[in-house]
Scaffold this motif. Structure first.
Motif, PDB file in Angstrom:
ATOM      1  N   ALA A   1       5.032  40.119 -15.061  1.00 51.76           N
ATOM      2  CA  ALA A   1       4.067  41.219 -15.086  1.00 51.76           C
ATOM      3  C   ALA A   1       2.685  40.764 -14.637  1.00 51.76           C
ATOM      4  O   ALA A   1       1.988  41.473 -13.900  1.00 51.76           O
ATOM      5  CB  ALA A   1       4.000  41.819 -16.495  1.00 51.76           C
TER       6      ALA A   1
ATOM      7  N   ARG B   1       0.577  42.251 -11.356  1.00 52.90           N
ATOM      8  CA  ARG B   1      -0.770  42.843 -11.512  1.00 52.90           C
ATOM      9  C   ARG B   1      -1.778  42.155 -10.587  1.00 52.90           C
ATOM     10  O   ARG B   1      -2.637  42.801  -9.994  1.00 52.90           O
ATOM     11  CB  ARG B   1      -1.219  42.757 -12.973  1.00 52.90           C
ATOM     12  CG  ARG B   1      -0.552  43.777 -13.893  1.00 52.90           C
ATOM     13  CD  ARG B   1      -1.298  43.914 -15.218  1.00 52.90           C
ATOM     14  NE  ARG B   1      -1.296  42.657 -15.977  1.00 52.90           N
ATOM     15  CZ  ARG B   1      -0.355  42.300 -16.832  1.00 52.90           C
ATOM     16  NH1 ARG B   1       0.680  43.120 -17.048  1.00 52.90           N
ATOM     17  NH2 ARG B   1      -0.421  41.157 -17.486  1.00 52.90           N
TER      18      ARG B   1
ATOM     19  N   VAL C   1       7.943  48.098  -6.972  1.00 49.42           N
ATOM     20  CA  VAL C   1       7.834  48.276  -8.431  1.00 49.42           C
ATOM     21  C   VAL C   1       7.225  49.637  -8.753  1.00 49.42           C
ATOM     22  O   VAL C   1       7.683  50.353  -9.656  1.00 49.42           O
ATOM     23  CB  VAL C   1       7.004  47.127  -9.051  1.00 49.42           C
ATOM     24  CG1 VAL C   1       6.719  47.398 -10.534  1.00 49.42           C
ATOM     25  CG2 VAL C   1       7.727  45.789  -8.893  1.00 49.42           C
TER      26      VAL C   1
ATOM     27  N   LYS D   1       8.981  53.018 -10.699  1.00 51.56           N
ATOM     28  CA  LYS D   1       8.476  53.859 -11.793  1.00 51.56           C
ATOM     29  C   LYS D   1       8.535  55.335 -11.402  1.00 51.56           C
ATOM     30  O   LYS D   1       8.926  56.190 -12.220  1.00 51.56           O
ATOM     31  CB  LYS D   1       7.045  53.466 -12.151  1.00 51.56           C
ATOM     32  CG  LYS D   1       6.462  54.326 -13.281  1.00 51.56           C
ATOM     33  CD  LYS D   1       5.115  53.835 -13.760  1.00 51.56           C
ATOM     34  CE  LYS D   1       4.569  54.746 -14.856  1.00 51.56           C
ATOM     35  NZ  LYS D   1       3.282  54.266 -15.387  1.00 51.56           N
TER      36      LYS D   1
ATOM     37  N   LEU E   1       1.966  51.097 -11.171  1.00 53.85           N
ATOM     38  CA  LEU E   1       2.626  50.003 -11.890  1.00 53.85           C
ATOM     39  C   LEU E   1       3.030  50.463 -13.286  1.00 53.85           C
ATOM     40  O   LEU E   1       2.301  51.203 -13.941  1.00 53.85           O
ATOM     41  CB  LEU E   1       1.695  48.801 -12.005  1.00 53.85           C
ATOM     42  CG  LEU E   1       1.441  47.977 -10.732  1.00 53.85           C
ATOM     43  CD1 LEU E   1       0.514  46.820 -11.053  1.00 53.85           C
ATOM     44  CD2 LEU E   1       2.731  47.462 -10.125  1.00 53.85           C
ATOM     45  N   PRO E   2       4.206  50.038 -13.735  1.00 52.50           N
ATOM     46  CA  PRO E   2       4.611  50.383 -15.092  1.00 52.50           C
ATOM     47  C   PRO E   2       3.718  49.705 -16.135  1.00 52.50           C
ATOM     48  O   PRO E   2       3.172  48.633 -15.877  1.00 52.50           O
ATOM     49  CB  PRO E   2       6.047  49.859 -15.190  1.00 52.50           C
ATOM     50  CG  PRO E   2       6.352  49.170 -13.929  1.00 52.50           C
ATOM     51  CD  PRO E   2       5.187  49.227 -13.033  1.00 52.50           C
TER      52      PRO E   2
ATOM     53  N   SER F   1       3.170  47.794 -19.791  1.00 44.64           N
ATOM     54  CA  SER F   1       3.944  46.696 -20.380  1.00 44.64           C
ATOM     55  C   SER F   1       5.150  47.222 -21.148  1.00 44.64           C
ATOM     56  O   SER F   1       6.205  46.579 -21.189  1.00 44.64           O
ATOM     57  CB  SER F   1       3.053  45.852 -21.293  1.00 44.64           C
ATOM     58  OG  SER F   1       2.410  46.676 -22.253  1.00 44.64           O
TER      59      SER F   1
ATOM     60  N   GLU G   1       6.785  50.064 -20.397  1.00 45.33           N
ATOM     61  CA  GLU G   1       7.738  50.618 -19.433  1.00 45.33           C
ATOM     62  C   GLU G   1       8.441  49.542 -18.608  1.00 45.33           C
ATOM     63  O   GLU G   1       9.572  49.732 -18.154  1.00 45.33           O
ATOM     64  CB  GLU G   1       7.021  51.569 -18.460  1.00 45.33           C
ATOM     65  CG  GLU G   1       6.443  52.805 -19.118  1.00 45.33           C
ATOM     66  CD  GLU G   1       5.507  53.550 -18.192  1.00 45.33           C
ATOM     67  OE1 GLU G   1       5.450  54.786 -18.285  1.00 45.33           O
ATOM     68  OE2 GLU G   1       4.829  52.891 -17.367  1.00 45.33           O
ATOM     69  N   GLN G   2       7.755  48.431 -18.434  1.00 43.97           N
ATOM     70  CA  GLN G   2       8.225  47.449 -17.458  1.00 43.97           C
ATOM     71  C   GLN G   2       9.610  46.905 -17.777  1.00 43.97           C
ATOM     72  O   GLN G   2      10.443  46.736 -16.891  1.00 43.97           O
ATOM     73  CB  GLN G   2       7.226  46.287 -17.355  1.00 43.97           C
ATOM     74  CG  GLN G   2       7.609  45.314 -16.239  1.00 43.97           C
ATOM     75  CD  GLN G   2       6.443  44.463 -15.803  1.00 43.97           C
ATOM     76  OE1 GLN G   2       5.297  44.781 -16.115  1.00 43.97           O
ATOM     77  NE2 GLN G   2       6.724  43.397 -15.101  1.00 43.97           N
ATOM     78  N   THR G   3       9.883  46.671 -19.050  1.00 41.48           N
ATOM     79  CA  THR G   3      11.154  46.052 -19.425  1.00 41.48           C
ATOM     80  C   THR G   3      12.344  46.869 -18.953  1.00 41.48           C
ATOM     81  O   THR G   3      13.240  46.361 -18.269  1.00 41.48           O
ATOM     82  CB  THR G   3      11.224  45.867 -20.947  1.00 41.48           C
ATOM     83  OG1 THR G   3      10.103  45.088 -21.364  1.00 41.48           O
ATOM     84  CG2 THR G   3      12.517  45.147 -21.331  1.00 41.48           C
TER      85      THR G   3
ATOM     86  N   LEU H   1      12.346  47.535 -14.894  1.00 44.91           N
ATOM     87  CA  LEU H   1      12.797  46.381 -14.113  1.00 44.91           C
ATOM     88  C   LEU H   1      14.278  46.099 -14.339  1.00 44.91           C
ATOM     89  O   LEU H   1      14.955  45.583 -13.451  1.00 44.91           O
ATOM     90  CB  LEU H   1      11.965  45.139 -14.451  1.00 44.91           C
ATOM     91  CG  LEU H   1      10.533  45.136 -13.910  1.00 44.91           C
ATOM     92  CD1 LEU H   1       9.844  43.820 -14.223  1.00 44.91           C
ATOM     93  CD2 LEU H   1      10.499  45.387 -12.405  1.00 44.91           C
TER      94      LEU H   1
END
Length: 788
Positions: free
Chosen positions: A482, A486, A511, A515, A528-529, A531, A533-535, A538
């Motif tokens: 992440a 960024r 990425v 989203k 960008l997702p 933190s 959302e990222q899990t 991805l």
């Protein structure tokens, strides 16, 4: 004693040449046939000019990028700006064009509207899937195509700046040529025999003007145009120099002999390229016309001397022997200085310039030997020249010119030096205004059709020249962290704010698109997702790329996940502007990427070329000083006098200064083509100085050291040849302005300008300096004359 040995050598050489005429002609014929056979190895270059040495840091960084991601200059773009495109007829023609290109073995990938993919969420398998953007079963419906148009411009921000310009409505497709073929002859075949005919067919069918660009396309069309100009240059140079030669000598046979020598010189120059296996580049393409222009001066000196001798005593054997023994050494020195001017390019460390310098210097000496052998041998088989052939030696305008020059040197030396000084001041002011500029497309013809297309892409998509940023995270799978994503996004935001650069593309875009897809394609979520959302976003992305040939990330992340690339494109900007852009990028990179955790490299063909231009400029002074010192050593060896060395060098530095000043005043930048001017022009312009100095030295020995008498005697005899050769060289190099390539035009125009001032300097300034440097001797001579 040394002089006796030197004279004996040249007289012996003259006897050998004239005694073995048939043998020499046979050897030259065999050598010509051999070199003509080497033409089979000739081919055009298929890569861009790399102006840097192989071990330069910029080349090493670029090679490292290629090792990780492969050739980056393999993109061809085809676009249009037409509001009537989205109709069944036009779309069908577009689909046919793109499908045909996609089937070509030379094409790796086509990213186009007709087979565009959307990223969508598969909730059952918890992964993203790629689905067709256009339903091919509905493309005959005009209303459906209008909806496609709206959808493209409003719901797919991932493709904005890449495949379309939302504001203007421009659309383009990306065709990626096979990386293994992009620098081979197969690229040329694909572009000229496959791509261009298909584009022509589309335009005739739809009436839509397609804009085609990208470095493979530009390089192919440019090389094809360059190939066509080689014949133009050779023909124009031969016609010009032979016409001027005939105007001066009024002799068909002298003109015919000279043309034959020059044609053999052309055969040898191409043969040398083939023998060494060198490609024809924009530089090596001008070697044959260069040899024509330089070679004709040897013919002028030898034939003029032969006719002077015949006029003096009408003894052919004696005249031919003196042509070799008297003019041979002087023309050897002049050709050596010219060859040295070209050979200085061999010390730059650049392969392109090394090849140009070596082949040209070899052929300068070769055409000298050809002239030295052929002119006396051919004339030995011919009857004596008639009176009409010798008439030019007593022409009124030549005598008038020499009378004016002699008067200036005798009585107006002070004014000569004042003019010299003023021109020098004028030049220094102009030099201070010179700028450095260089780009991949800056040397290309502005009149070419592809140049207008380049301007289209600069306006609509901010250029077509690739600029790459490679990020080494120093850890496997470090790219998808992440924090790395960024940082890359922050750098991309900086790139997007630089007006000279296009919208950047990297894994960050994917990425963000992931989203948007996760939220059912809502363009408001193209970001960008977080933190949280990222899990799971991805995890969807990873599932999508498992065992899939359509791995969207493979072009922007290496197989280990350690290296990432950010790709952007740049406008055709000069070296100064590029330096500012690079400074902004490095400043941001240093700010956001800690050097202990990341290694970030800015590279790409365009940047390497820019740095190559700067490198050449930095080495210009070094190579020019090397040329001046080497030539000075030759003159010192010949004349054994530092004063004479100073006179020759001072005389011929002035034309270079004036040319530099004019470049500053007229806004002609220092770039690869114009940088070549100085070493070439100095090597050629000093030739007339050596001819004068050789004759002056000879007459000084004959007259028992009488300076004034020797100076004016040398001026009278060499003045005709200096005038003839200067006019031929000026107009010969002027033929390069017939080119459509701006660099070749600048090269020809600037060298012609330099040689025009060199003629003035060698006719007026050089004799004046010799008399000034030998002032004590001349005063002594005047006193002795008064006493008598």
């Amino acid at each position: 004693m040394k002089n006796a040995i030197q004279v004996g050598f040249w007289e012996k050489l003259a006897r050998i040449i004239l005694k073995n005429r048939i043998t020499i002609l046979v050897i030259l014929s065999v050598l010509t046939i051999f070199l003509a056979y080497q033409w089979k190895n000739l081919s055009m270059t298929y890569t861009e000019a790399n102006l840097l040495p192989k071990d330069h840091i910029a080349n090493k960084e670029y090679q490292k990028f290629l090792d990780k991601f492969g050739e980056e200059g393999n993109l061809v773009v085809i676009g249009f700006q037409d509001k009537n495109f989205f109709t069944p007829k036009n779309y069908a023609a577009w689909n046919e064009l793109m499908t045909g290109l996609k089937k070509s073995k030379e094409v790796d990938l086509v990213v186009s509207l007709n087979d565009l993919k959307k990223l969508e969420k598969d909730t059952v398998n918890e992964k993203f899937v790629l689905t067709p953007f256009i339903d091919q079963s509905k493309v005959l419906d005009p209303a459906y195509l209008k909806n496609v148009q709206h959808d493209l411009f409003h719901n797919l921000p991932f493709y904005e700046g890449l495949l379309f310009n939302k504001e203007s409505g421009s659309v383009r497709s990306a065709i990626y040529i096979n990386k293994k073929l992009v620098n081979t002859a197969e690229r040329k075949t694909f572009i000229l025999e496959n791509l261009v005919p298909k584009i022509d067919k589309f335009e005739k069918t739809t009436g839509i003007d397609l804009k085609v660009s990208g470095m493979p396309y530009i390089r192919t069309i440019n090389a094809n145009d360059m190939k066509g100009e080689i014949g133009l240059f050779i023909g124009a140079a031969l016609f010009t120099v032979s016409l001027i030669f005939f105007f001066f000598f009024r002799s068909f046979r002298a003109t015919f002999i000279s043309i034959c020598i020059l044609i053999v010189g052309v055969i040898w120059s191409f043969g040398t390229l083939g023998l060494f296996g060198y490609k024809i580049t924009i530089l090596t393409a001008i070697i044959p016309p260069l040899i024509i222009v330089i070679g004709i001066t040897n013919c002028i000196f030898l034939i003029n001397k032969y006719q002077q001798e015949i006029k003096l005593h009408s003894n052919q054997a004696k005249a031919l022997q003196r042509v070799i023994s008297k003019i041979g050494v002087a023309t050897l020195m002049t050709n050596l200085t010219t060859a040295i001017g070209f050979a200085t390019f061999m010390i730059t460390g650049n392969d392109l310039l090394f090849e140009f310098g070596m082949v040209t210097s070899i052929n300068v000496i070769s055409v000298y030997l050809l002239t030295l052998f052929i002119v006396p041998i051919i004339y030995s088989f011919m009857p004596l020249p008639k009176e009409k052939h010798l008439y030019h030696l007593t022409k009124t305008y030549i005598s008038t010119l020499l009378n004016v020059v002699e008067n200036l040197v005798k009585t107006k030396r002070k004014y000569v030096y004042i003019v010299y000084g003023l021109l020098l001041v004028f030049s220094v002011i102009g030099v201070s205004q010179m700028k450095v500029s260089g780009s991949l497309i800056g040397e290309m013809p502005k009149s070419a059709s592809f140049f207008k297309d380049i301007l289209f892409y600069e306006k609509e998509f901010n250029g077509v020249m690739p600029l790459e940023i490679m990020i080494d995270t120093k850890k496997k799978k470090g790219v998808m962290k992440a924090s790395t994503i960024r940082k890359m996004d922050e750098l991309q935001n900086t790139i997007a704010e630089i007006p000279e650069l296009a919208k950047p593309v990297s894994v960050v875009n994917l990425v963000k698109y992931s989203k948007q897809a996760f939220y059912n394609g809502n363009p408001e979520y193209y970001q960008l997702p977080t933190s949280q959302e990222q899990t799971f976003i991805l995890s969807y992305a990873k599932n999508a790329t498992k065992n899939s040939k359509e791995n969207l990330m493979k072009a922007y992340v290496d197989s280990t996940g350690q290296y990432a690339r950010i790709t952007t494109f740049m406008k055709d900007i000069g070296t100064d502007e590029m330096a500012k852009v690079e400074k902004k990028l490095h400043s941001k990179i240093d700010e956001i990427f800690p050097k202990d955790r990341y290694e970030v490299t800015v590279t790409g063909k365009a940047l390497v070329f820019q740095k190559g231009t700067s490198y050449l400029v930095d080495n210009l002074i070094e190579s020019l000083i090397f040329a001046i010192l080497t030539i000075a050593v030759l003159i010192l060896y010949l004349f054994r006098s530092f004063k004479m060395v100073m006179a020759s060098v001072i005389t011929n530095i002035l034309p270079l200064c004036i040319t530099s000043g004019l470049m500053g005043y007229f806004g002609i930048p220092l770039k690869p083509s114009t940088i070549l001017v100085f070493s070439i022009a100095f090597g050629i312009s000093v030739d007339n100085a050596i001819q004068f100095m050789a004759k002056y030295r000879h007459d000084l020995l004959q007259s028992g050291g009488k300076v004034k008498k020797s100076v004016f005697s040398a001026l009278r005899e060499t003045g005709i040849s200096t005038f003839y050769t200067s006019v031929v060289l000026i107009l010969g190099f002027a033929t390069f302005t017939l080119s459509s390539f701006s660099g070749t035009i600048a090269l020809g125009g600037l060298i012609s300008c330099t040689l025009a001032f060199a003629m003035f300097a060698n006719l007026v300034v050089l004799p004046s300096l010799v008399l000034t440097f030998e002032k004590k001797k001349t005063k002594k001579e005047e006193l002795e004359n008064l006493e008598k």
